[in-house]
Design an enzyme around this catalytic site. Structure first.
Site, PDB file in Angstrom:
ATOM      1  N   ASP A   1       0.829  -1.188   0.000  1.00 48.05           N
ATOM      2  CA  ASP A   1       0.000   0.000   0.000  1.00 48.05           C
ATOM      3  C   ASP A   1       0.874   1.253   0.000  1.00 48.05           C
ATOM      4  OD1 ASP A   1      -2.662   1.065   0.103  1.00 48.05           O
ATOM      5  OD2 ASP A   1      -2.309   1.639   2.179  1.00 48.05           O
TER       6      ASP A   1
ATOM      7  N   GLU B   1       0.793  -0.694  -5.166  1.00 44.71           N
ATOM      8  CA  GLU B   1      -0.359   0.207  -5.180  1.00 44.71           C
ATOM      9  C   GLU B   1       0.149   1.570  -5.632  1.00 44.71           C
ATOM     10  OE1 GLU B   1      -2.216   3.358  -4.435  1.00 44.71           O
ATOM     11  OE2 GLU B   1      -1.683   2.911  -2.355  1.00 44.71           O
TER      12      GLU B   1
ATOM     13  N   ASP C   1     -11.534   0.563  -0.390  1.00 47.32           N
ATOM     14  CA  ASP C   1     -11.809   1.977  -0.111  1.00 47.32           C
ATOM     15  C   ASP C   1     -12.882   2.572  -1.021  1.00 47.32           C
ATOM     16  OD1 ASP C   1     -10.090   2.364   2.038  1.00 47.32           O
ATOM     17  OD2 ASP C   1      -8.384   2.867   0.763  1.00 47.32           O
TER      18      ASP C   1
END
Length: 495
Positions: A294, A341, A394
């Site tokens: 991430d 990501e 998300d």
């Protein structure tokens, strides 16, 4: 690098169905793996498996190494002989997760199980437990940290007595002895977590399914990681962060995002050969087959904000470790099965770092529409070395996302698909599967065509997140057959 086309499903274990108040590594998890197998999938993506802190976010944990004991299956603990049937039985809600109720019930039962294990378990099982303890370098620090958190009513480690906050050897020795029972309970929980997850992952791997894990770039300040390794972070002499992480102001936020995580002292990490990061990724590659990192852009440059700032406005870009870290990781671990990501505003330097090491990036279909045919998330602009999603944890569900669009925006989406609006969610699913991207991963909520009520997380909203769960009939044969047909049509079935 030529990769086989693969597809899979994003579903965190906490969202699995079942009677325990929260998903677990029990029979329902195996049912889901069977569903993946029957539907021709070869990837199971999950969120971080760590022990969640305040807010229940998997991205804010008490440890970057430990597992979340709330995912332990009590029926399996009963099968081990550590719980009685009436102790393993639970009547908690099978709908959304009530984290407080689950924590009180499950951790209480695991304390009972630990007591029975230490008092009554045969020697062979105890030897297996002690081998786990001896071979897990981070375990004692974590178990002591959690026992101290409980002893001091949950306050941050910086508010513990100075001798403990500063990890003076005499204090560590004294409290390790005084809290021996609580420390043993913590170690027992981690042992059960590791055993159960290893069995579940092996079950998936035997069926040809690889597990895609998730590694947040930063760690929580109030964590065993920072307490045990303060020299690896930018802290002052009192252990308070000097600078913290965030992202600068952009189209979505005039003040940016102030995450508050302590920032790494990359100079000291480099001096130590990036040993902490090598250990962290080695631990993750024991838990998962692939790892999504991430906020990958933070390795090239990160947004540094002084601790006293109220927003992220007055920050600055600071160069990260770059290729030095990944050379060290590759030298220490060999092949790096990493997904980067790389969402948001990404610089050429970030793209170059990702491409240098051959890490696939990410494409989100919900981000593809509204800015013209050059949008990199539109399927006709995809590249092979990427992972395409309809949305992530998300995002809103695809049904909720489409419903929230203005009429003109909906019209643009439908024009791209040349459809009239019927079955828009599965149009997006099929679009992801048809992409040239090596990997396509679909959130379970989109396979079920759920509205916004099925959303996992709303960034920036404090309450109600991470609590969504599947219904008991989610993994139906009909849905498996539908997904298998689409997977075969677009050439993503396993060999």
């Amino acid at each position: 690098m030529v990769r086989q086309r693969k597809s899979g499903v994003l579903l965190h274990p906490s969202s699995l169905p079942g009677a325990g108040g929260i998903g677990s590594f029990g029979e329902e998890a195996r049912r889901f793996v069977d569903f993946l197998h029957k539907s021709g999938q070869s990837l199971w993506q999950i969120l971080p498996l760590g022990p969640t802190a305040y807010g229940n976010s998997p991205y804010s944990c008490y440890s970057a190494f430990a597992g979340n004991p709330l995912l332990v299956n009590l029926e399996a603990v009963q099968d081990d002989g550590d719980l009685l049937p009436q102790e393993a039985r639970t009547v908690l809600s099978s709908e959304r997760i009530d984290f407080q109720a689950v924590e009180e019930y499950k951790l209480g039962r695991l304390r009972d199980a630990a007591a029975r294990f230490f008092a009554e378990a045969p020697q062979k099982r105890k030897e297996e437990f002690w081998q786990f303890c001896d071979g897990t370098f981070w375990l004692h620090d974590f178990a002591l940290f959690m026992a101290l958190k409980e002893e001091f009513k949950g306050v941050s480690w910086k508010d513990w007595p100075d001798a403990l906050a500063n990890r003076e050897p005499a204090a560590l020795s004294f409290w390790s002895e005084k809290l021996g029972t609580a420390i043993g309970e913590q170690k027992y929980q981690q042992w059960q977590f590791a055993r159960q997850w290893k069995k579940l992952k092996s079950y998936a791997n035997v069926l040809g399914i690889s597990v895609v894990g998730d590694l947040p770039i930063f760690v929580a300040y109030d964590s065993a990681d920072v307490w045990a390794n303060p020299h690896l972070f930018h802290l002052d002499e009192k252990g308070v962060p000097i600078v913290v992480a965030g992202v600068p102001p952009d189209y979505f936020s005039k003040t940016g995002q102030l995450w508050g995580n302590p920032l790494y002292n990359w100079e000291k990490m480099a001096h130590e050969g990036y040993g902490w990061w090598i250990a962290r990724l080695r631990n993750d590659l024991c838990l998962y087959d692939m790892v999504r990192i991430d906020h990958f852009r933070g390795f090239e440059a990160f947004w540094e904000v002084p601790m006293w700032e109220k927003t992220a406005v007055n920050g600055r870009w600071v160069k990260g470790p770059g290729e030095g870290l990944f050379h060290a990781l590759r030298n220490g671990l060999g092949n790096l099965p990493i997904i980067a990501e790389d969402l948001g505003i990404i610089t050429p330097e970030v793209e170059a770092l990702r491409e240098q090491f051959g890490f696939p990036g990410m494409k989100i279909l919900q981000f593809a529409f509204g800015s013209g045919p050059e949008n990199p998330y539109l399927p006709h602009n995809h590249v092979r070395s990427c992972v395409v999603y309809t949305g992530t944890h998300d995002n809103d569900t695809t049904a909720g996302w489409f419903e929230s669009l203005k009429a003109k925006e909906q019209k643009n989406v439908l024009a791209y698909f040349d459809r009239d609006g019927d079955d828009i969610v599965w149009q997006m699913v099929k679009c992801a599967l048809a992409s040239v991207a090596d990997y396509a991963i679909i959130p379970m909520q989109d396979l079920l065509e759920l509205p916004s009520s099925g959303r996992m997380n709303v960034p920036g909203v404090a309450g109600g997140n991470w609590s969504w769960r599947c219904s008991a009939d989610a993994f139906s044969g009909r849905l498996a057959a539908k997904l298998a047909r689409a997977t075969e049509l677009y050439g993503r079935l396993p060999d």
